[in-house]
Design an enzyme around this catalytic site. Structure first.
Site, PDB file in Angstrom:
ATOM      1  N   THR A  70      18.532 -39.659   2.144  1.00 42.78           N
ATOM      2  CA  THR A  70      18.830 -38.916   0.919  1.00 42.78           C
ATOM      3  C   THR A  70      20.190 -38.238   1.011  1.00 42.78           C
ATOM      4  O   THR A  70      20.956 -38.207   0.045  1.00 42.78           O
ATOM      5  CB  THR A  70      17.726 -37.874   0.650  1.00 42.78           C
ATOM      6  OG1 THR A  70      16.483 -38.546   0.465  1.00 42.78           O
ATOM      7  CG2 THR A  70      18.041 -37.046  -0.582  1.00 42.78           C
ATOM      8  N   GLU A  94       0.820  -1.207   0.000  1.00 36.16           N
ATOM      9  CA  GLU A  94       0.000   0.000   0.000  1.00 36.16           C
ATOM     10  C   GLU A  94       0.858   1.263   0.000  1.00 36.16           C
ATOM     11  O   GLU A  94       0.515   2.259  -0.645  1.00 36.16           O
ATOM     12  CB  GLU A  94      -0.922   0.014   1.232  1.00 36.16           C
ATOM     13  CG  GLU A  94      -1.928  -1.120   1.272  1.00 36.16           C
ATOM     14  CD  GLU A  94      -1.442  -2.332   2.040  1.00 36.16           C
ATOM     15  OE1 GLU A  94      -2.250  -2.945   2.738  1.00 36.16           O
ATOM     16  OE2 GLU A  94      -0.230  -2.667   1.949  1.00 36.16           O
ATOM     17  N   ARG A  99      11.745 -24.245  -4.958  1.00 36.60           N
ATOM     18  CA  ARG A  99      12.698 -24.148  -3.847  1.00 36.60           C
ATOM     19  C   ARG A  99      12.867 -22.696  -3.405  1.00 36.60           C
ATOM     20  O   ARG A  99      12.883 -22.384  -2.211  1.00 36.60           O
ATOM     21  CB  ARG A  99      14.062 -24.700  -4.265  1.00 36.60           C
ATOM     22  CG  ARG A  99      14.169 -26.208  -4.349  1.00 36.60           C
ATOM     23  CD  ARG A  99      15.611 -26.609  -4.647  1.00 36.60           C
ATOM     24  NE  ARG A  99      15.811 -28.052  -4.632  1.00 36.60           N
ATOM     25  CZ  ARG A  99      16.999 -28.620  -4.712  1.00 36.60           C
ATOM     26  NH1 ARG A  99      18.099 -27.870  -4.817  1.00 36.60           N
ATOM     27  NH2 ARG A  99      17.121 -29.941  -4.687  1.00 36.60           N
ATOM     28  N   THR A 114      10.817 -43.955  -8.485  1.00 39.28           N
ATOM     29  CA  THR A 114      11.641 -42.777  -8.221  1.00 39.28           C
ATOM     30  C   THR A 114      13.137 -43.031  -8.358  1.00 39.28           C
ATOM     31  O   THR A 114      13.926 -42.090  -8.394  1.00 39.28           O
ATOM     32  CB  THR A 114      11.380 -42.256  -6.797  1.00 39.28           C
ATOM     33  OG1 THR A 114      11.758 -43.273  -5.856  1.00 39.28           O
ATOM     34  CG2 THR A 114       9.913 -41.905  -6.609  1.00 39.28           C
TER      35      THR A 114
END
Length: 360
Positions: free
Chosen positions: A201, A57, A189, A166
């Site tokens: 992982t 604003e 990301r 996967t």
């Protein structure tokens, strides 16, 4: 909700598009856009660029100058009415002589929630709310979730073959999808406040867990779920710019170049609810979860995933390859997890699906 005309929709659509420009930079604040209109013409517009700086604003009022007197303000989120790092936008709108304010949605922050519009009404300004509210809510799912529950919004990204695999049985997974899809992931990301993964992982793929976009001004917090603190100091992510936070069940644990936080254990594993509670306390709005089947499945079964972001490659990988989620206990049709697919789009040679978890 007032009756809105075609021009109202057009000007609010413009405000929403402006708000999107803050996709990578407003953390932990919401993305907000504002358009000032007088006699059917735009006299000023703006968006919130980054926390600690002027709100949407104020940018619009500065651009409009004296022309703001008698104008209508279209803003994607109810104007704030409290002193934070910046003064209240409601007071600035009143002082500028704006005669009408249309907000797409009420601010979920209980410091504002309805009070901003009330303050404008008490100053004699006409108000309306609810124009393109659905589109406005999609700008800030994480901010809304954190204000309402204290926890962030979790978006789980996975890449899979057409037969739902996967990685090969050996763990090889580079690359299932093509370059366009991998580049698209970078934008997701960058829009998140943290990128989260599991220790499996980290040890298998040694990911950098960073954003590789020139327009990204910051690196999201990297979060690793590692119950036994198996992570080692030679992991590539620890050499990247930005912070790494490791959640573990091990007491008094330390790791070079990372913050380690001990949280309660459930059946020997990190309490994922405690992880999200802590991230909420750190003003994390959106979590981008990129992990293997174990952590992603555990997050799903704990009811902690809000959205699936799945890239589907037009390839087949066979029965021996690894599956998408580890979801033990789903044995009957009644155990299925219901999803609502709300977006499907081709990205290069691959497809991107977005789905809501209906029981999260």
């Amino acid at each position: 909700m007032s009756d809105f005309g075609a021009d109202d929709f057009r000007f609010m659509s413009r405000a929403i598009e402006l708000a999107k420009r803050g996709r990578y930079t407003t953390h932990p604040n919401p993305r907000v856009g504002c358009v000032l209109v007088k006699a059917g013409k735009v006299v000023g517009d703006g968006w919130h660029i980054r926390a600690g700086e002027a709100h949407a604003e104020i940018h619009a009022l500065n651009e409009a100058g004296a022309a703001a007197n008698g104008a209508t303000a279209y803003v994607t989120l109810e104007p704030c009415c409290h002193y934070g790092r910046t003064p209240p936008c409601s007071e600035a709108l009143i002082k500028a002589g704006v005669t009408k304010v249309i907000a797409a949605m009420q601010d979920p922050n209980n410091k504002v929630s309805g009070s901003g519009m009330l303050q404008l009404q008490q100053a004699g300004i006409e108000t309306a709310i609810g124009l393109l509210e659905g589109e406005a809510r999609m700008l800030n799912p994480g901010f809304i979730r954190r204000m309402q529950t204290g926890r962030p919004y979790v978006r789980c990204k996975m890449a899979m073959s057409l037969d739902g695999r996967t990685a090969m049985a050996s763990g090889e997974s580079e690359w299932i999808t093509a370059e366009a899809a991998r580049q698209d992931v970078q934008h997701w990301r960058a829009s998140a406040d943290c990128i989260m993964t599991g220790i499996g992982t980290v040890m298998q793929d040694n990911p950098r867990m960073n954003v590789r976009l020139p327009e990204a001004e910051r690196q999201p917090l990297r979060v690793v779920v590692d119950s036994k603190l198996r992570m080692t100091a030679d992991r590539d992510m620890l050499a990247q710019t930005g912070q790494t936070l490791v959640f573990t069940c091990e007491a008094d644990a330390t790791l070079a170049n990372a913050e380690v936080m001990t949280v309660p254990a459930i059946a020997g594993r990190v309490d994922l609810h405690a992880v999200l509670d802590e991230l909420g306390r750190r003003q994390i709005n959106e979590v981008h979860l990129e992990s293997g089947a174990t952590l992603s499945g555990a997050m799903l079964q704990a009811g902690l995933v809000d959205e699936l972001l799945i890239y589907i490659a037009p390839v087949l990988m066979g029965d021996a390859a690894r599956g998408l989620f580890h979801l033990p206990g789903l044995e009957r049709m009644a155990d299925r997890m219901p999803l609502e697919i709300f977006e499907q789009r081709q990205v290069g040679h691959d497809w991107r699906l977005r789905a809501r978890i209906l029981n999260s």
